[in-house]
Design an enzyme around this catalytic site. Structure first.
Site, mmCIF file in Angstrom:
data_model
loop_
_atom_site.group_PDB
_atom_site.id
_atom_site.type_symbol
_atom_site.label_atom_id
_atom_site.label_comp_id
_atom_site.label_asym_id
_atom_site.label_seq_id
_atom_site.Cartn_x
_atom_site.Cartn_y
_atom_site.Cartn_z
ATOM 1 N N CYS A 146 0.835 -1.211 0.000
ATOM 2 C CA CYS A 146 0.000 0.000 0.000
ATOM 3 C C CYS A 146 0.866 1.255 0.000
ATOM 4 C CB CYS A 146 -0.934 -0.012 1.204
ATOM 5 S SG CYS A 146 -0.102 -0.377 2.762
ATOM 6 N N HIS A 225 -2.121 5.543 6.541
ATOM 7 C CA HIS A 225 -0.721 5.957 6.635
ATOM 8 C C HIS A 225 -0.625 7.407 6.142
ATOM 9 C CE1 HIS A 225 0.389 1.718 6.865
ATOM 10 N NE2 HIS A 225 0.040 1.475 5.621
#
Ligand code: NAD
Length: 348
Positions: A146, A225
């Protein structure tokens, strides 16, 4: 097999697997051949509700029979599923790749792994914008993590301005996924003491021309994130902060919004916005860039971006299937087809 619709097996039906299954189901050029679970559990109900044929991750007859105790109709073991599919998307927990690769090779099936596996497993990695062409008709590959997918989305167009780019970045990583109770920290900031962290250098598995290093810290959040990025752009191309923002506004799967005026100053608000968009699980496939957090000083660009770790790799998996099967050589055409089918699927 041999039909024009690509039959996709999904080995592992967890966080990534269930999302890949729906994204495959959304496309008109592919279909879900089946999904696997290790044994009877709630996840089997999800597969049954969607009508995805359910298989066991193992060929052990006792394990296959155990599904009936939960009232689930298990069609067979992994080998049965692999024999009825054109390609398998491995969505098993990280580090199981070597064992699973041997099974895929024995079955003679094309295969894709996820970012929990190392590049060396297949010797080839994938993101849509960086190296779709290199993956055309490949036997097996790995969709990068990711974080690496998110970095590629904004960095590859910067590299293409003048065919050079040097990057330093810090990954501020979510400690665990929302559905995960085993990971942490829950009250600490944990630096990744392996310097540089693997995230930045992993970009070079799909775009080796980008010079990049990274640091990483894990923080007690589950939502997203955040990346803090400093990129030295090629000189002499007349770039401005606004021209970089315009470049990203035209880049697929990048959202640029204003933190202050859109009132999206934290990952909490960004994820609330994602829930409002209406994709299942509140997913945000796009990388989110804060417009007011972007600044070019000389040729040095500073910016922040946020990554919904559970979902940004999902559309990439669909493009990667098309690359391996050799059915679409133009990455932008695949991206447009993937994204429009997903939007239609959710009525957006
Ligand atoms: P997960 O734990 O949510 O799901 C894994 C699934 O695989 C579970 O359903 C598990 O029961 C099943 N499984 C267990 N043993 C198996 C086996 N031998 N064969 C097949 N399946 C098996 O994990 P996840 O988060 O979906 O991660 C899958 C992969 O995707 C990993 O490589 C991970 O690093 C990568 N990835 C995860 C994220 C994320 O944020 N969760 C993001 C990008 C990439």
């Amino acid at each position: 097999m041999g039909s024009s619709v690509i039959r996709v097996a999904i080995n592992g039906f967890g966080t990534i697997g269930k999302r890949v299954a729906d994204a495959v189901d959304a496309q008109d050029d592919m279909e879900v051949a089946g999904v696997t679970k290790t044994g009877p559990s709630f996840g089997c109900s999800l597969a049954a509700k969607k009508g995805y044929p359910l298989y066991c991750t193992s060929d052990d007859p006792d394990r296959i029979a155990s599904f009936s105790s939960g009232g689930y109709d298990c069609q067979g073991g992994l080998s049965d599923l692999l024999s009825s599919a054109d390609v398998v998307v491995d969505c098993a927990p990280g580090k199981m790749g070597a064992a699973n690769l041997a099974k895929y090779e024995a079955a003679g099936i094309k295969h894709m792994f996820q970012g929990g596996e190392k590049h060396e497993l297949t010797g080839l990695s994938y993101t849509s914008s960086a190296n779709h062409t290199e993956n055309l008709n490949a036997r097996g590959t790995r969709v990068v993590s990711c974080n690496t997918t998110g970095l590629s989305r904004t960095l590859v167009p910067l590299y293409e301005i003048g065919d050079s780019l040097r990057v330093e970045c810090t990954m501020i990583r979510r400690a665990a996924d929302p559905g995960d109770s085993k990971k942490g920290p829950i009250n600490a900031i944990k630096p990744v003491l392996k310097v540089p962290s693997h995230h930045g250098p992993d970009v070079m598995t799909v775009k080796p021309e980008i010079e990049i290093n990274s640091l990483a810290v894990a923080v007690p959040t589950t939502l997203m994130h955040v990346h803090a990025i400093i990129a030295d752009l090629p000189t002499g191309h007349g770039q401005t902060t606004e021209s970089i923002l315009d470049l990203w506004r035209q880049t697929p799967r990048v959202i640029v919004m204003h933190g202050e005026s859109d009132r999206l100053t934290t990952t909490a608000e960004v994820m609330e916005m994602a829930r409002d968009i209406g994709r299942k699980w509140g997913d945000l496939h796009e990388v989110f860039v804060w417009e007011d957090g972007v600044k070019l000083v000389g040729d040095r660009l500073y910016y922040f971006q946020a990554i919904h770790q559970e979902s940004d790799v999902i559309p990439e998996n669909i493009d990667c299937i098309r690359a391996l099967m050799g059915v679409e050589s133009d990455w932008k055409a695949s991206v447009a087809k993937t994204d429009s089918a997903i939007s239609d699927y959710y009525g957006l």
